[in-house]
Structure formats: C-alpha cells, structure tokens
Design a protein around this motif. Structure first.
Motif, short mmCIF file in Angstrom:
data_model
loop_
_atom_site.label_atom_id
_atom_site.label_comp_id
_atom_site.label_asym_id
_atom_site.label_seq_id
_atom_site.Cartn_x
_atom_site.Cartn_y
_atom_site.Cartn_z
N GLU A 6 -3.90 5.84 -6.32
CA GLU A 6 -2.92 4.90 -6.86
C GLU A 6 -1.93 5.66 -7.73
O GLU A 6 -2.31 6.48 -8.57
CB GLU A 6 -3.63 3.82 -7.68
CG GLU A 6 -2.71 2.74 -8.19
CD GLU A 6 -3.43 1.72 -9.06
OE1 GLU A 6 -2.76 0.78 -9.52
OE2 GLU A 6 -4.65 1.88 -9.27
N PHE B 164 -6.35 -1.85 -4.07
CA PHE B 164 -6.67 -1.46 -2.69
C PHE B 164 -7.38 -2.56 -1.92
O PHE B 164 -7.02 -2.89 -0.78
CB PHE B 164 -7.53 -0.20 -2.69
CG PHE B 164 -8.09 0.16 -1.34
CD1 PHE B 164 -7.31 0.83 -0.41
CD2 PHE B 164 -9.39 -0.18 -1.00
CE1 PHE B 164 -7.81 1.14 0.84
CE2 PHE B 164 -9.91 0.13 0.25
CZ PHE B 164 -9.12 0.79 1.16
N LYS C 62 -10.12 12.17 3.36
CA LYS C 62 -8.81 11.55 3.19
C LYS C 62 -8.94 10.45 2.14
O LYS C 62 -9.73 9.51 2.31
CB LYS C 62 -8.30 10.97 4.51
CG LYS C 62 -8.32 11.95 5.68
CD LYS C 62 -7.52 13.21 5.38
CE LYS C 62 -7.60 14.18 6.56
NZ LYS C 62 -6.90 15.47 6.26
N GLY D 181 0.82 -1.21 0.00
CA GLY D 181 0.00 0.00 0.00
C GLY D 181 0.85 1.26 0.00
O GLY D 181 0.54 2.23 -0.70
N LEU E 274 -7.06 7.82 -0.99
CA LEU E 274 -5.86 7.12 -1.44
C LEU E 274 -5.86 7.12 -2.96
O LEU E 274 -6.82 6.68 -3.59
CB LEU E 274 -5.84 5.68 -0.92
CG LEU E 274 -5.55 5.49 0.57
CD1 LEU E 274 -5.60 4.01 0.93
CD2 LEU E 274 -4.20 6.08 0.95
N TYR F 246 0.27 3.46 -3.29
CA TYR F 246 -0.71 4.52 -3.03
C TYR F 246 -0.08 5.73 -2.34
O TYR F 246 0.90 5.59 -1.61
CB TYR F 246 -1.86 3.99 -2.16
CG TYR F 246 -2.82 3.11 -2.92
CD1 TYR F 246 -3.89 3.66 -3.62
CD2 TYR F 246 -2.64 1.73 -2.96
CE1 TYR F 246 -4.77 2.85 -4.32
CE2 TYR F 246 -3.52 0.92 -3.66
CZ TYR F 246 -4.58 1.50 -4.34
OH TYR F 246 -5.45 0.70 -5.05
N GLN F 247 -0.69 6.87 -2.60
CA GLN F 247 -0.30 8.12 -1.95
C GLN F 247 -1.54 8.73 -1.31
O GLN F 247 -2.58 8.86 -1.97
CB GLN F 247 0.29 9.10 -2.98
CG GLN F 247 0.63 10.47 -2.44
CD GLN F 247 1.83 10.45 -1.53
OE1 GLN F 247 2.76 9.68 -1.74
NE2 GLN F 247 1.82 11.29 -0.52
N PRO F 248 -1.49 9.08 -0.03
CA PRO F 248 -2.66 9.70 0.61
C PRO F 248 -2.75 11.19 0.28
O PRO F 248 -1.74 11.87 0.14
CB PRO F 248 -2.39 9.48 2.10
CG PRO F 248 -0.90 9.44 2.20
CD PRO F 248 -0.40 8.83 0.93
#
Length: 255
Positions: free
Chosen positions: A64, A210, A60, A37, A62, A41-43
């Motif tokens: 990809e 995810f 918030k 993750g 996520l 992924y980047q928050p």
C-alpha cells in the motif's frame, strides 16, 4: 392466450432490465476495485530470502502506498535507502524513533522499551529455537527513523549490519515507499497482523483496503457473468417445442 403472452412478455422485459442492471453494477464494482487497487497499491517482487518464512524470495507482493509517518511497529515495509543499496528492499519495522530496542532477553526475545516482543513469524535456528537475533545489541532509535529487521534473523542484512554507521542502523521514515499488505503469488493473501507489538504505545496498523477491493472485483465479475448469462438461459427455459408439441398430436389421433 394474449394475456398469457403479455405476462410472459412482461416477465421477459423485467428480466432483461434486471440483467442489464446487474451487468452495469458489476462493471462499476470491477472497474472501481481495479482502479482503486492500481492507485493505492504498488506490486513488488521480494529480492532476497531475508523475510522468510513470511515472504519467500521471488514472492509477488502488494504494498500500500503510504507515507513513512504512517508506519508503525511490526509493519513490513518496502523502502529504498541509498546507504543500503540501489533497489527497493523489504524488512519489518522493529522499533520507531525514540524507542530503545535491544536483544536479547533471557528467553531470546527482542525488547522494545524494555518490553519483550513475541514474534511467531521468526525462522527457528539450531535446535528449533527461534531467537530474535544471533547478535546482541541495544540501540536508541533517532527521532524520525525506523529500526528494520528481516524475519530470518540468521541471514538478513538489516539495521544490525549498519549499527556502526550514523543513525546506528536506523533509516529515515522518508525512505519508505509502501507497507506490504498481501502476498499475491504464491497465494497467501493478507499478512498476519504483528500482534506482538499491539501492547506497545501506538498499537499496530490496521489492514489496508486490499480485502475490500478484492471483494469488489470478485463481486463485479459474478454480476457481469450472471447478467450476461440471463438472456440465453431464459430463452432456453421458455422455448416451446416446434409444431405445437405433444398435445396437438393427441388431438389428431383422437379424431
């Protein structure tokens, strides 16, 4: 008696091996899901209300990490274009290079290549009717670019705002830094697929990893706790009463 003790000991050793194996597999699943993750992924935090009701301001999410060339119509993307501002922004891809995107048809729908697009995620306007845009336009998107719109077409500052600029409001694919896959707070999970674009050439994007990564993390936690709990539970279940128990007391009374 020794045979019974040996059997119990064998069961105990087997249980210990299995519990250790469960903990080891659980650690692998948990770490694999977590590291995967973090790499994929980047928050981000949604900066405005232009994507409501799909994404609330402050949500918030996520995203990809994908190359802009992988983006398809209907995707919700995070991008950073200096002409739009200094911070990452979140919008939906309404059209790609070569498309003629226009609004609106007699039913208030967006059209791409002359085909109407059903957009159930739009925020209704005055009278409860969802209209794809309160501003009419017709644009042919330059190759290698994306025409981006917010889901709240009444407040969003998007490609329509930049129609008079070079590229007619479209942004280069190279500005995309991620494709939004899930909302983690408030908990909404995976975004609904943009099925209104499914019949257009190229179809729509498949969901990212995810769900698989989240499942691995949850399964890992379950195995770790189950394996760690086996020892104390097994000892409690096999514990004998001190002093030989009731049977010895009965023998003494009978004597």
């Amino acid at each position: 008696m020794s045979g019974k003790s040996g059997t119990q000991g064998g069961h105990g050793r087997l249980g210990s091996v299995l519990s250790g194996l469960a903990v080891a597999v659980g650690c692998l699943l948990f770490l694999g899901g977590f590291v995967g993750g973090a790499l994929l992924y980047q928050p981000y935090s949604v900066p405005t209300d232009s994507m409501t009701p799909t994404l609330d301001v402050g949500s918030k999410i996520l995203a990809e990490r994908v190359d802009g060339d992988e983006v398809r119509r209907g995707d919700v993307v995070v991008f950073k274009d200096p002409l739009w501002g200094d911070s990452p922004m979140v919008k939906r891809v309404a059209a790609v290079g070569g498309d003629t995107v226009a609004c609106c048809d007699p039913d208030g729908r967006l059209t791409v290549g002359g085909k109407p697009v059903v957009e159930p995620y739009l925020r209704p306007g005055v009278g409860g009717r969802a209209v794809a845009s309160d501003k009419e336009f017709s644009v042919t998107v330059p190759e290698g670019s994306l025409f981006l719109l917010g889901d709240d077409r009444h407040t969003s500052l998007d490609s329509r705002t930049h129609l008079e600029e070079a590229g007619q409001g479209a942004v280069p694919r190279s500005t995309v830094v991620g494709r939004v896959d899930a909302v983690v707070w408030p908990t909404k999970g995976l975004l609904e697929p943009p099925t209104g674009y499914a019949d257009l050439p190229g179809g729509i994007s498949r969901p990212g990893p995810f769900e698989a990564l989240f499942t691995a993390i949850v399964a890992g936690c379950v195995l770790i706790f189950a394996g760690a709990a086996y020892g104390p539970v097994a000892r409690r279940l096999t514990r004998r009463p001190a002093g030989g128990g009731p049977a010895r007391k009965r023998e003494k009374v009978g004597a």
